[in-house]
Motif scaffolding. Structure first.
Motif, PDB file in Angstrom:
ATOM      1  N   ILE A 203      19.248  30.298 -40.155  1.00 54.89           N
ATOM      2  CA  ILE A 203      20.694  30.503 -40.213  1.00 54.89           C
ATOM      3  C   ILE A 203      21.261  29.599 -41.314  1.00 54.89           C
ATOM      4  CG2 ILE A 203      22.866  30.347 -38.935  1.00 54.89           C
ATOM      5  CD1 ILE A 203      21.184  30.595 -36.350  1.00 54.89           C
ATOM      6  N   ARG A 204      21.983  30.216 -42.254  1.00 50.21           N
ATOM      7  CA  ARG A 204      22.615  29.476 -43.355  1.00 50.21           C
ATOM      8  C   ARG A 204      24.063  29.952 -43.469  1.00 50.21           C
ATOM      9  NH1 ARG A 204      17.284  30.280 -45.362  1.00 50.21           N
ATOM     10  NH2 ARG A 204      16.251  28.307 -45.920  1.00 50.21           N
ATOM     11  N   LEU A 205      24.937  29.318 -42.726  1.00 50.15           N
ATOM     12  CA  LEU A 205      26.324  29.739 -42.675  1.00 50.15           C
ATOM     13  C   LEU A 205      27.103  29.203 -43.878  1.00 50.15           C
ATOM     14  CD1 LEU A 205      27.009  29.087 -38.890  1.00 50.15           C
ATOM     15  CD2 LEU A 205      26.674  31.305 -39.974  1.00 50.15           C
ATOM     16  N   PRO A 206      28.028  29.996 -44.418  1.00 49.96           N
ATOM     17  CA  PRO A 206      28.890  29.496 -45.491  1.00 49.96           C
ATOM     18  C   PRO A 206      29.867  28.470 -44.926  1.00 49.96           C
ATOM     19  CG  PRO A 206      29.596  31.683 -44.795  1.00 49.96           C
ATOM     20  CD  PRO A 206      28.318  31.397 -44.061  1.00 49.96           C
ATOM     21  N   PRO A 207      30.404  27.600 -45.771  1.00 50.93           N
ATOM     22  CA  PRO A 207      31.281  26.518 -45.281  1.00 50.93           C
ATOM     23  C   PRO A 207      32.452  27.024 -44.448  1.00 50.93           C
ATOM     24  CG  PRO A 207      30.678  26.129 -47.563  1.00 50.93           C
ATOM     25  CD  PRO A 207      30.147  27.485 -47.221  1.00 50.93           C
ATOM     26  N   HIS A 209      32.532  29.319 -42.398  1.00 50.45           N
ATOM     27  CA  HIS A 209      32.109  29.767 -41.066  1.00 50.45           C
ATOM     28  C   HIS A 209      31.132  28.772 -40.431  1.00 50.45           C
ATOM     29  CE1 HIS A 209      34.083  33.642 -41.281  1.00 50.45           C
ATOM     30  NE2 HIS A 209      33.553  33.868 -42.458  1.00 50.45           N
ATOM     31  N   ALA A 210      31.225  27.511 -40.844  1.00 42.12           N
ATOM     32  CA  ALA A 210      30.245  26.508 -40.409  1.00 42.12           C
ATOM     33  C   ALA A 210      30.241  26.295 -38.903  1.00 42.12           C
ATOM     34  CB  ALA A 210      30.520  25.188 -41.125  1.00 42.12           C
ATOM     35  N   GLY A 211      31.341  26.612 -38.225  1.00 42.85           N
ATOM     36  CA  GLY A 211      31.414  26.376 -36.787  1.00 42.85           C
ATOM     37  C   GLY A 211      30.849  27.497 -35.941  1.00 42.85           C
ATOM     38  N   LEU A 212      30.421  28.594 -36.565  1.00 44.67           N
ATOM     39  CA  LEU A 212      29.871  29.705 -35.799  1.00 44.67           C
ATOM     40  C   LEU A 212      28.489  29.368 -35.250  1.00 44.67           C
ATOM     41  CD1 LEU A 212      30.736  32.906 -37.893  1.00 44.67           C
ATOM     42  CD2 LEU A 212      31.865  32.071 -35.821  1.00 44.67           C
ATOM     43  N   THR A 213      28.105  30.041 -34.180  1.00 46.58           N
ATOM     44  CA  THR A 213      26.743  29.962 -33.661  1.00 46.58           C
ATOM     45  C   THR A 213      26.222  31.371 -33.435  1.00 46.58           C
ATOM     46  OG1 THR A 213      27.574  29.804 -31.385  1.00 46.58           O
ATOM     47  CG2 THR A 213      27.074  27.731 -32.533  1.00 46.58           C
TER      48      THR A 213
END
Length: 308
Positions: A203-207, A209-213
């Protein structure tokens, strides 16, 4: 009970297409599987998302005793009314018969303990190496036959990773044969066997959306028997560390991200080796304990002295 069918939690189009979906399941490659969008009735899926447990509410402590990036909860009935309704449904004969229509696997058994299953939540940076699952129920003499995973991610892009992956042979290729984005109310269902290699990429979330799981519900089903030619000796989950990416070839120029990925892959292999050595040590300690262990020790001692 109000007389409502237990399968009412399933979206009507899925019920109507069950036989066609079952034929597709059996024919799918690299092993029998199906991907079914809008699996649950829309309102029920929203209820499951609303009652999904907080990360700290689940088990997020790793095998090393430290907090990790994955949290699970197998106390499904304690999570809320929607999860109690889910539990009531999946243990019913109506639901199990529907699964048989969707997969061709008869006489399925629900696992009341949700061993290994329940809610799963993964934070940014997490991944799951290709693996085949344990093949017998840990406490019953049941064959593990079917995994059903429901994803509960209203906002997700396949480019962020966390994609469910199916492999023909993870020893031979780093590239999955099938990649499935964990979209909301999407069901991935597959037959578990000695060739059902699966995992998910990092998982590599963009900044922004950093709080998503990455959230999902994992349901496992068993049978008392299975075809003789599919039976293997009892084993635990068997992992294969990921291969080097295909772009790592002679003459390629590595950038900082490539170097970081290579170091990460080497670190994962080192961790896997340490885990195997620790398990071997624990087994030897257990073997050395008790009368049986002493007899083995004396036999080995006599053998070594005889050879001299």
């Amino acid at each position: 009970m109000d007389g409502t069918p237990r399968t009412s939690i399933i979206n009507t189009p899925v019920l109507e297409a069950a036989d066609r979906l079952g034929a597709d399941f059996v024919a799918a490659q690299p092993f029998p599987h199906a991907v079914i969008d809008e699996f649950f009735a829309p309102a029920f899926a929203r209820r499951l998302l609303a009652e999904f447990p907080g990360f700290e509410q689940g088990n997020f402590i790793g095998d090393d005793g430290q907090p990790g990036g994955k949290s699970t909860s197998d106390k499904v009935r304690q999570l809320g009314p929607a999860y109690r309704e889910l539990d009531d449904a999946i243990r019913s004969q109506e639901f199990l018969q529907l699964l048989s229509r969707l997969t061709g696997i008869e006489s399925l058994i629900y696992d009341p303990w949700y061993l290994g299953g329940g809610t799963h939540e993964n934070r940014d940076g997490m991944s799951l190496d290709p693996h085949v699952d344990f093949n017998f129920h840990p406490s019953e003499r049941w064959h593990r036959r079917l995994n059903l995973i429901i994803y509960l991610n209203p906002v997700w892009d396949a480019q962020w990773g966390g994609n469910f992956e199916l492999f023909r042979d993870p020893h031979g290729s780093p590239r999955p044969d099938v990649s499935i984005a964990p979209a909301f109310n999407r069901c991935a269902i597959f037959e578990t066997s000695e060739r059902s290699w699966h995992g998910f990429d990092r998982i590599r979330l963009p900044p922004e959306h950093a709080g998503l799981t990455r959230r999902s519900i994992a349901l496992y089903f068993y049978t008392k028997d299975r075809p003789t030619d599919e039976i293997a000796e009892r084993h635990t989950t068997y992992y294969v560390n990921r291969q080097l990416p295909e772009r790592f070839v002679e003459g390629a120029v590595l950038d900082a991200a490539d170097v970081a990925e290579m170091r990460e892959l080497v670190s994962q292999r080192d961790a896997h080796i340490r885990m195997l050595y620790a398990e071997n040590t624990a087994l030897r300690k257990a073997q050395d304990a008790g009368i049986g262990g002493q007899l083995v020790y004396l036999a080995k001692r006599a053998y070594v002295r005889f050879r001299r």
